[in-house]
Design a protein around this motif. Structure first.
Motif, PDB file in Angstrom:
ATOM      1  N   LEU A 159       0.890  -1.308   0.035  1.00 54.71           N
ATOM      2  CA  LEU A 159      -0.138   0.069  -0.045  1.00 54.71           C
ATOM      3  C   LEU A 159       0.795   1.157  -0.010  1.00 54.71           C
ATOM      4  CD1 LEU A 159      -2.802  -1.041   2.295  1.00 54.71           C
ATOM      5  CD2 LEU A 159      -3.059  -0.552  -0.022  1.00 54.71           C
ATOM      6  N   LEU A 160       2.028   1.288   0.631  1.00 50.69           N
ATOM      7  CA  LEU A 160       2.799   2.316   0.704  1.00 50.69           C
ATOM      8  C   LEU A 160       3.534   2.666  -0.486  1.00 50.69           C
ATOM      9  CD1 LEU A 160       4.666   2.060   4.367  1.00 50.69           C
ATOM     10  CD2 LEU A 160       2.941   3.892   3.301  1.00 50.69           C
ATOM     11  N   GLY A 161       3.829   1.613  -1.326  1.00 62.08           N
ATOM     12  CA  GLY A 161       4.480   1.585  -2.543  1.00 62.08           C
ATOM     13  C   GLY A 161       3.465   2.269  -3.545  1.00 62.08           C
ATOM     14  N   LEU A 162       2.035   1.847  -3.432  1.00 58.19           N
ATOM     15  CA  LEU A 162       1.224   2.309  -4.235  1.00 58.19           C
ATOM     16  C   LEU A 162       0.757   3.853  -3.952  1.00 58.19           C
ATOM     17  CD1 LEU A 162      -1.721  -0.526  -4.390  1.00 58.19           C
ATOM     18  CD2 LEU A 162      -0.160   0.202  -5.992  1.00 58.19           C
ATOM     19  N   ILE A 163       1.115   4.437  -2.948  1.00 53.15           N
ATOM     20  CA  ILE A 163       0.998   5.691  -2.875  1.00 53.15           C
ATOM     21  C   ILE A 163       2.192   6.560  -2.822  1.00 53.15           C
ATOM     22  CG2 ILE A 163       0.050   7.396  -0.900  1.00 53.15           C
ATOM     23  CD1 ILE A 163      -1.558   5.070   0.115  1.00 53.15           C
ATOM     24  N   ILE A 164       3.358   6.147  -2.190  1.00 50.25           N
ATOM     25  CA  ILE A 164       4.543   7.000  -2.094  1.00 50.25           C
ATOM     26  C   ILE A 164       5.345   6.940  -3.540  1.00 50.25           C
ATOM     27  CG2 ILE A 164       6.768   7.070  -1.014  1.00 50.25           C
ATOM     28  CD1 ILE A 164       4.567   8.059   0.768  1.00 50.25           C
ATOM     29  N   VAL A 165       5.098   5.896  -4.227  1.00 50.88           N
ATOM     30  CA  VAL A 165       6.236   5.931  -5.337  1.00 50.88           C
ATOM     31  C   VAL A 165       5.553   6.607  -6.522  1.00 50.88           C
ATOM     32  CG1 VAL A 165       6.957   4.297  -7.302  1.00 50.88           C
ATOM     33  CG2 VAL A 165       7.155   3.503  -4.949  1.00 50.88           C
ATOM     34  N   PRO A 166       4.437   6.755  -6.816  1.00 52.82           N
ATOM     35  CA  PRO A 166       3.840   7.695  -7.600  1.00 52.82           C
ATOM     36  C   PRO A 166       3.946   9.099  -7.521  1.00 52.82           C
ATOM     37  CG  PRO A 166       2.082   5.857  -7.290  1.00 52.82           C
ATOM     38  CD  PRO A 166       3.499   5.656  -6.612  1.00 52.82           C
ATOM     39  N   LEU A 167       3.907   9.520  -6.075  1.00 52.78           N
ATOM     40  CA  LEU A 167       4.042  10.711  -5.710  1.00 52.78           C
ATOM     41  C   LEU A 167       5.317  11.311  -5.466  1.00 52.78           C
ATOM     42  CD1 LEU A 167       1.016  10.979  -2.885  1.00 52.78           C
ATOM     43  CD2 LEU A 167       1.191  11.981  -5.357  1.00 52.78           C
ATOM     44  N   LEU A 168       6.229  10.397  -5.617  1.00 54.08           N
ATOM     45  CA  LEU A 168       7.706  10.654  -5.235  1.00 54.08           C
ATOM     46  C   LEU A 168       8.346  11.954  -6.127  1.00 54.08           C
ATOM     47  CD1 LEU A 168      10.159   9.976  -3.382  1.00 54.08           C
ATOM     48  CD2 LEU A 168      10.677   8.255  -4.933  1.00 54.08           C
ATOM     49  N   PRO A 169       8.019  11.869  -7.471  1.00 56.38           N
ATOM     50  CA  PRO A 169       8.398  12.821  -8.001  1.00 56.38           C
ATOM     51  C   PRO A 169       7.846  14.296  -7.656  1.00 56.38           C
ATOM     52  CG  PRO A 169       7.864  11.181  -9.807  1.00 56.38           C
ATOM     53  CD  PRO A 169       7.458  10.750  -8.289  1.00 56.38           C
ATOM     54  N   ILE A 170       6.547  14.332  -7.373  1.00 59.49           N
ATOM     55  CA  ILE A 170       5.980  15.469  -7.008  1.00 59.49           C
ATOM     56  C   ILE A 170       6.701  15.875  -5.614  1.00 59.49           C
ATOM     57  CG2 ILE A 170       3.879  16.528  -6.162  1.00 59.49           C
ATOM     58  CD1 ILE A 170       2.386  14.518  -8.307  1.00 59.49           C
ATOM     59  N   ILE A 171       6.960  15.105  -4.855  1.00 54.10           N
ATOM     60  CA  ILE A 171       7.504  15.358  -3.444  1.00 54.10           C
ATOM     61  C   ILE A 171       9.097  15.906  -3.752  1.00 54.10           C
ATOM     62  CG2 ILE A 171       8.535  14.447  -1.442  1.00 54.10           C
ATOM     63  CD1 ILE A 171       6.016  12.507  -1.579  1.00 54.10           C
ATOM     64  N   LEU A 172       9.597  15.381  -4.697  1.00 56.87           N
ATOM     65  CA  LEU A 172      10.968  15.698  -4.971  1.00 56.87           C
ATOM     66  C   LEU A 172      11.038  17.358  -5.541  1.00 56.87           C
ATOM     67  CD1 LEU A 172      12.811  12.557  -6.103  1.00 56.87           C
ATOM     68  CD2 LEU A 172      13.111  13.774  -3.961  1.00 56.87           C
ATOM     69  N   VAL A 173       9.984  17.338  -6.637  1.00 55.39           N
ATOM     70  CA  VAL A 173      10.236  18.690  -6.976  1.00 55.39           C
ATOM     71  C   VAL A 173       9.671  19.683  -6.303  1.00 55.39           C
ATOM     72  CG1 VAL A 173       8.608  20.265  -8.542  1.00 55.39           C
ATOM     73  CG2 VAL A 173       9.640  18.038  -9.395  1.00 55.39           C
ATOM     74  N   VAL A 174       8.631  19.578  -5.306  1.00 54.91           N
ATOM     75  CA  VAL A 174       8.260  20.569  -4.093  1.00 54.91           C
ATOM     76  C   VAL A 174       9.656  20.786  -3.166  1.00 54.91           C
ATOM     77  CG1 VAL A 174       7.074  20.901  -2.162  1.00 54.91           C
ATOM     78  CG2 VAL A 174       5.942  20.035  -4.135  1.00 54.91           C
ATOM     79  N   ALA A 175      10.349  19.763  -2.757  1.00 53.62           N
ATOM     80  CA  ALA A 175      11.646  19.969  -1.944  1.00 53.62           C
ATOM     81  C   ALA A 175      12.541  20.944  -2.768  1.00 53.62           C
ATOM     82  CB  ALA A 175      12.001  18.734  -1.581  1.00 53.62           C
ATOM     83  N   LEU A 176      12.771  20.463  -4.115  1.00 52.58           N
ATOM     84  CA  LEU A 176      13.651  21.411  -4.754  1.00 52.58           C
ATOM     85  C   LEU A 176      13.280  22.979  -4.842  1.00 52.58           C
ATOM     86  CD1 LEU A 176      16.241  21.413  -6.592  1.00 52.58           C
ATOM     87  CD2 LEU A 176      14.517  21.090  -8.547  1.00 52.58           C
ATOM     88  N   VAL A 177      12.059  23.348  -5.035  1.00 46.12           N
ATOM     89  CA  VAL A 177      11.415  24.458  -5.070  1.00 46.12           C
ATOM     90  C   VAL A 177      11.729  25.226  -3.655  1.00 46.12           C
ATOM     91  CG1 VAL A 177       9.562  25.726  -5.258  1.00 46.12           C
ATOM     92  CG2 VAL A 177       9.844  24.201  -7.001  1.00 46.12           C
ATOM     93  N   VAL A 178      11.303  24.528  -2.742  1.00 46.26           N
ATOM     94  CA  VAL A 178      11.732  25.070  -1.437  1.00 46.26           C
ATOM     95  C   VAL A 178      13.104  25.361  -1.157  1.00 46.26           C
ATOM     96  CG1 VAL A 178      11.487  24.623   1.215  1.00 46.26           C
ATOM     97  CG2 VAL A 178       9.375  24.093  -0.389  1.00 46.26           C
ATOM     98  N   TRP A 179      13.966  24.315  -1.524  1.00 40.98           N
ATOM     99  CA  TRP A 179      15.458  24.576  -0.990  1.00 40.98           C
ATOM    100  C   TRP A 179      15.948  25.914  -2.036  1.00 40.98           C
ATOM    101  CZ3 TRP A 179      19.398  24.015  -4.697  1.00 40.98           C
ATOM    102  CH2 TRP A 179      20.818  23.983  -4.146  1.00 40.98           C
ATOM    103  N   LEU A 180      15.339  25.844  -3.248  1.00 44.08           N
ATOM    104  CA  LEU A 180      15.958  26.991  -4.074  1.00 44.08           C
ATOM    105  C   LEU A 180      15.431  28.403  -3.551  1.00 44.08           C
ATOM    106  CD1 LEU A 180      15.406  25.546  -7.783  1.00 44.08           C
ATOM    107  CD2 LEU A 180      17.611  26.068  -6.486  1.00 44.08           C
ATOM    108  N   LEU A 181      13.998  28.341  -3.028  1.00 46.24           N
ATOM    109  CA  LEU A 181      13.650  29.686  -2.356  1.00 46.24           C
ATOM    110  C   LEU A 181      14.341  30.141  -1.071  1.00 46.24           C
ATOM    111  CD1 LEU A 181       9.849  29.426  -3.180  1.00 46.24           C
ATOM    112  CD2 LEU A 181      11.402  30.956  -4.091  1.00 46.24           C
ATOM    113  N   ARG A 182      14.741  29.116  -0.363  1.00 42.44           N
ATOM    114  CA  ARG A 182      15.420  29.361   0.838  1.00 42.44           C
ATOM    115  C   ARG A 182      17.018  29.951   0.611  1.00 42.44           C
ATOM    116  NH1 ARG A 182      13.057  25.501   5.714  1.00 42.44           N
ATOM    117  NH2 ARG A 182      11.079  26.376   5.772  1.00 42.44           N
TER     118      ARG A 182
END
Length: 166
Positions: A129-152
């Motif tokens: 179940l975690l693989g069904l939720i986390i794996v598809p959302l991983l690219p979105i999570i990484l993009v958000v983390a990159l944007v937050v890092w760039l802004l900070r």
């Protein structure tokens, strides 16, 4: 955003959600639902049943039954395959599946008298179940983390005020 733009966006969202269910629901008695469970009565026969973020309960008969992030409960007959991704399949005492029964998420519960003419595939567990939720959302999570890092990283920090004593 003004009122006109909001109205256009809301109309597009409603069209995107409603149009596919209306387009497929007329074809041979098929039922397609989003966020609303499908129930097939004991004296009913439908074509295929597809349910996204909801469950399917079949007491009559149907063609294929597909539930995405939902469960399938069969007390009647499924003439095709029964597939549940992110949920489970429960086959009651009088259940019959003409094809395969596949459940990825919560697995397949099968009464000893239930008949499955094809294969039964059951993958259950919290890791699935975690693989069904986390794996598809991983690219979105990484993009958000990159944007937050760039802004900070480029945030202006004003110099500290020095307190003078006299």
């Amino acid at each position: 955003m003004n009122v006109r733009t909001s109205a256009i966006l809301m109309s597009l969202v409603v069209l995107i959600v409603v149009a596919p269910s209306m387009a497929f629901a007329e074809d041979g008695g098929d039922r397609v639902q989003f966020f609303q469970s499908i129930t097939v009565g004991a004296d009913e026969h439908i074509g295929d049943a597809v349910c996204i973020f909801c469950s399917i309960r079949i007491a009559g008969s149907s063609g294929d039954a597909v539930a995405i992030f939902g469960n399938i409960v069969v007390d009647g007959a499924v003439n095709g395959d029964a597939v549940s991704v992110g949920g489970g399949i429960k086959l009651g005492e009088d259940a019959s599946v003409g094809g395969d029964a596949v459940a990825i998420g919560q697995g397949v519960y099968r009464h000893p008298n239930a008949v499955v003419k094809g294969q039964t595939v059951s993958q259950a567990g919290p890791i699935i179940l975690l693989g069904l939720i986390i794996v598809p959302l991983l690219p979105i999570i990484l993009v958000v983390a990159l944007v937050v890092w760039l802004l900070r990283r480029n945030r202006y920090v004003p110099p500290a005020q020095v307190a003078y004593r006299r």
